[in-house]
Design an enzyme around this catalytic site. Sequence first.
Site, PDB file in Angstrom:
ATOM      1  CG  ASP A 131     -47.484  64.754  27.801  1.00  0.00           C
ATOM      2  OD1 ASP A 131     -46.718  63.796  28.182  1.00  0.00           O
ATOM      3  OD2 ASP A 131     -47.095  65.717  27.097  1.00  0.00           O
ATOM      4  CG  ASP A 161     -47.688  63.599  32.857  1.00  0.00           C
ATOM      5  OD1 ASP A 161     -47.114  62.565  33.450  1.00  0.00           O
ATOM      6  OD2 ASP A 161     -47.308  63.768  31.788  1.00  0.00           O
ATOM      7  CD  GLU A 176     -45.286  61.049  37.272  1.00  0.00           C
ATOM      8  OE1 GLU A 176     -44.719  60.166  36.776  1.00  0.00           O
ATOM      9  OE2 GLU A 176     -45.503  62.390  36.806  1.00  0.00           O
TER      10      GLU A 176
END
Length: 408
Positions: free
Chosen positions: A386, A220, A304
Amino acid sequence: MARKSTKQKNEELEKEGKVLRHYGFKLRMKPNEKQKEQIHQTVGCSRFTFNFYLGERKEVYQLTHETLNVGEFKKSFNVLKEHSMFSWLKKVDKFALETAMEAVEDAFQRFFKGQNGFPKFKSKHKSEQCYTTKETNRNIKLDIEKQTIQLPKLGQVKVRLSKKHHQLFKNGLNGKIKTATIKYHSSGQYTVSLKMEEVIDLHETVDFSTVSDDKINGLDLGLNHFYIDSNGKKVDNPKFLKTKLKKLAKLQRQLKNKKIGSSNFNKLQQKISKLHLHIANMRKDFLHKESRKLVNENQVIVLEDLNVKGMIKNKRLARSIADVSWSMFKTFVSYKAAWANKKVILIDRFFASSKQCNGCKEKNTLLSLSDREWVCPKCGTTHDRDINAARNIKEEGIRILRTPLLVT
Ligand SMILES: [Zn+2]
């Protein structure tokens, strides 16, 4: 005599179980005064050539709707060079000028494919100026022991090899030099970037769908930390960045009060540009180290897929720096993983990674950005925001990995 594309070369090499690998590295250069002058002249000539061909090509198209192709232009350009009015073009590295013409062609190709906007003229007012030349008949040679590089028209130029470079070249230089980009920065720094091409053995294909879960890591990326992974490991943003950015902001405020063009203004501007470069180098170093560690420790890395083009528009400095770092990090991780025969999975950035409980899959729609810790309303688990997000990212990666049709 068309240039063979990498794809074509690889198709031929694949039959022998080999593949091309490209890599590059940058060295600090210490040119003498005469060499500096030659570099500046070559930069000017290559910018002239680029702009000249771009201008002609635009004009021909407007008048006739035809494309002035690079081969034709090269021929007429060589005739032009013989004219006394343009004889100054003959004093510089001719391969640099050829590369400039090819760069126009490449810019148009990228434009036609929709990868870039319409080609733009090169400005001489940028803080960084460069030209690129290509290797022909061993006219570019790096001598690691003597710490010199031989470049067309410049002769032997001193370079500085770091410890890292010495480590990298301890068995000599791997592969062939393809191009050299000579750059100078308004802070007075000279560098040469070499693009290398090497033929290596093709890796055996690994079946990633069977990789065990503990060899898979989800990341993340955030503003509070550089990243947090699904094992709970936190990597902080380097501290220097914050202090240097503060310093940069201060200098930029000072610049506003100086008279444009005054000697104080120029001095300050050079200081700012030096600091910019310093920050960029330190950041890159940090990203190289972190991506190296990550690839060494894991088999599959899930990230991501950040939409960087959309984010760059964000005006906040800290945010925009982070954006650039993330996209660079993604690139570093991707190619290091590819070399090591490991895998990177990019997941949709709109995948709701923070709000879902990793334990029971309940979605906590009430979660706000400021909640660093939260308790799942359904199963009662306490989450670090997170780490929970990183675990969800890892799980989404595993889902993609175990669904054969989704893996590319
Ligand atoms: Zn829950």
